[in-house]
Design a protein around this motif. Structure first.
Motif, PDB file in Angstrom:
ATOM      1  N   LEU A  38       0.823  -1.209   0.000  1.00  0.00           N
ATOM      2  CA  LEU A  38       0.000   0.000   0.000  1.00  0.00           C
ATOM      3  C   LEU A  38       0.859   1.262   0.000  1.00  0.00           C
ATOM      4  CD1 LEU A  38      -2.783   1.328   0.125  1.00  0.00           C
ATOM      5  CD2 LEU A  38      -2.725   1.052   2.609  1.00  0.00           C
ATOM      6  N   TYR A  39       1.840   1.310   0.898  1.00  0.00           N
ATOM      7  CA  TYR A  39       2.713   2.482   1.031  1.00  0.00           C
ATOM      8  C   TYR A  39       4.152   2.107   0.723  1.00  0.00           C
ATOM      9  CZ  TYR A  39      -0.935   5.112   3.497  1.00  0.00           C
ATOM     10  OH  TYR A  39      -2.077   5.783   3.830  1.00  0.00           O
ATOM     11  N   GLN A  40       4.940   3.125   0.394  1.00  0.00           N
ATOM     12  CA  GLN A  40       6.387   3.008   0.265  1.00  0.00           C
ATOM     13  C   GLN A  40       6.987   3.907   1.346  1.00  0.00           C
ATOM     14  OE1 GLN A  40       7.156   0.823  -2.173  1.00  0.00           O
ATOM     15  NE2 GLN A  40       4.973   0.855  -2.608  1.00  0.00           N
ATOM     16  N   ARG A  41       8.028   3.427   2.004  1.00  0.00           N
ATOM     17  CA  ARG A  41       8.709   4.287   2.973  1.00  0.00           C
ATOM     18  C   ARG A  41       9.759   5.089   2.217  1.00  0.00           C
ATOM     19  NH1 ARG A  41      13.068   2.510   6.482  1.00  0.00           N
ATOM     20  NH2 ARG A  41      12.166   0.431   6.449  1.00  0.00           N
ATOM     21  N   ALA A  42       9.810   6.399   2.446  1.00  0.00           N
ATOM     22  CA  ALA A  42      10.756   7.275   1.762  1.00  0.00           C
ATOM     23  C   ALA A  42      11.375   8.235   2.770  1.00  0.00           C
ATOM     24  CB  ALA A  42      10.038   8.061   0.666  1.00  0.00           C
ATOM     25  N   SER A  43      12.552   8.726   2.449  1.00  0.00           N
ATOM     26  CA  SER A  43      13.212   9.715   3.285  1.00  0.00           C
ATOM     27  C   SER A  43      12.859  11.106   2.761  1.00  0.00           C
ATOM     28  CB  SER A  43      14.723   9.506   3.247  1.00  0.00           C
ATOM     29  OG  SER A  43      15.369  10.446   4.057  1.00  0.00           O
ATOM     30  N   MET A  44      12.563  12.028   3.688  1.00  0.00           N
ATOM     31  CA  MET A  44      12.179  13.381   3.296  1.00  0.00           C
ATOM     32  C   MET A  44      12.893  14.376   4.217  1.00  0.00           C
ATOM     33  SD  MET A  44       8.394  15.002   3.042  1.00  0.00           S
ATOM     34  CE  MET A  44       8.134  14.328   1.422  1.00  0.00           C
ATOM     35  N   PRO A  45      13.409  15.467   3.651  1.00  0.00           N
ATOM     36  CA  PRO A  45      14.034  16.469   4.517  1.00  0.00           C
ATOM     37  C   PRO A  45      12.993  17.218   5.345  1.00  0.00           C
ATOM     38  CG  PRO A  45      13.983  17.243   2.242  1.00  0.00           C
ATOM     39  CD  PRO A  45      13.443  15.832   2.241  1.00  0.00           C
ATOM     40  N   THR A  46      13.343  17.528   6.575  1.00  0.00           N
ATOM     41  CA  THR A  46      12.490  18.329   7.457  1.00  0.00           C
ATOM     42  C   THR A  46      13.391  19.370   8.124  1.00  0.00           C
ATOM     43  OG1 THR A  46      12.776  17.194   9.582  1.00  0.00           O
ATOM     44  CG2 THR A  46      11.229  16.191   8.015  1.00  0.00           C
ATOM     45  N   PRO A  47      12.815  20.351   8.796  1.00  0.00           N
ATOM     46  CA  PRO A  47      13.653  21.315   9.534  1.00  0.00           C
ATOM     47  C   PRO A  47      14.487  20.654  10.634  1.00  0.00           C
ATOM     48  CG  PRO A  47      11.425  22.166   9.278  1.00  0.00           C
ATOM     49  CD  PRO A  47      11.403  20.742   8.815  1.00  0.00           C
ATOM     50  N   HIS A  48      14.147  19.416  10.989  1.00  0.00           N
ATOM     51  CA  HIS A  48      14.845  18.703  12.065  1.00  0.00           C
ATOM     52  C   HIS A  48      15.790  17.644  11.524  1.00  0.00           C
ATOM     53  CE1 HIS A  48      12.006  20.697  14.703  1.00  0.00           C
ATOM     54  NE2 HIS A  48      11.060  20.305  13.879  1.00  0.00           N
ATOM     55  N   GLY A  49      15.993  17.598  10.219  1.00  0.00           N
ATOM     56  CA  GLY A  49      16.816  16.575   9.586  1.00  0.00           C
ATOM     57  C   GLY A  49      15.944  15.632   8.783  1.00  0.00           C
ATOM     58  N   ALA A  50      16.572  14.650   8.157  1.00  0.00           N
ATOM     59  CA  ALA A  50      15.829  13.691   7.330  1.00  0.00           C
ATOM     60  C   ALA A  50      14.908  12.841   8.205  1.00  0.00           C
ATOM     61  CB  ALA A  50      16.786  12.802   6.562  1.00  0.00           C
ATOM     62  N   ALA A  51      13.748  12.504   7.652  1.00  0.00           N
ATOM     63  CA  ALA A  51      12.779  11.663   8.362  1.00  0.00           C
ATOM     64  C   ALA A  51      12.131  10.718   7.367  1.00  0.00           C
ATOM     65  CB  ALA A  51      11.710  12.531   9.024  1.00  0.00           C
TER      66      ALA A  51
END
Length: 85
Positions: A38-51
């Motif tokens: 159903l979903y794919q896990r991906a890395s995304m930049p945030t103001p707190h670092g990658a999540a």
């Protein structure tokens, strides 16, 4: 009624919470989110670092965009809730 789903190529910032988890908890979250069916896990930049985020593989045709990026309203006492006035 329904559930939230982040889609690739969206035009609205998604509001959410960040949690630090160990590899066992991350594996349990992957199972809960039905990765990779159903979903794919991906890395995304945030103001707190990658999540890690969960992105839906095939958005449903009847999806509804969330104009402010929030699935549910914040409780009245939440620090992220705008104050009136």
């Amino acid at each position: 009624d329904g559930y939230p789903a982040m889609t690739p190529g969206g035009r609205v910032a998604v509001q959410g919470e960040l949690f630090e988890v160990d590899s066992q908890t991350l594996a349990a979250l992957d199972a809960l989110e039905a990765v990779p069916e159903l979903y794919q896990r991906a890395s995304m930049p945030t103001p707190h670092g990658a999540a890690f985020v969960y992105v839906v593989g095939a958005p449903p045709p009847d999806r509804v965009a969330l104009p402010d990026g929030r699935w549910r309203p914040l409780p009245p006492s939440s620090p992220g809730r705008p104050r009136p006035g």
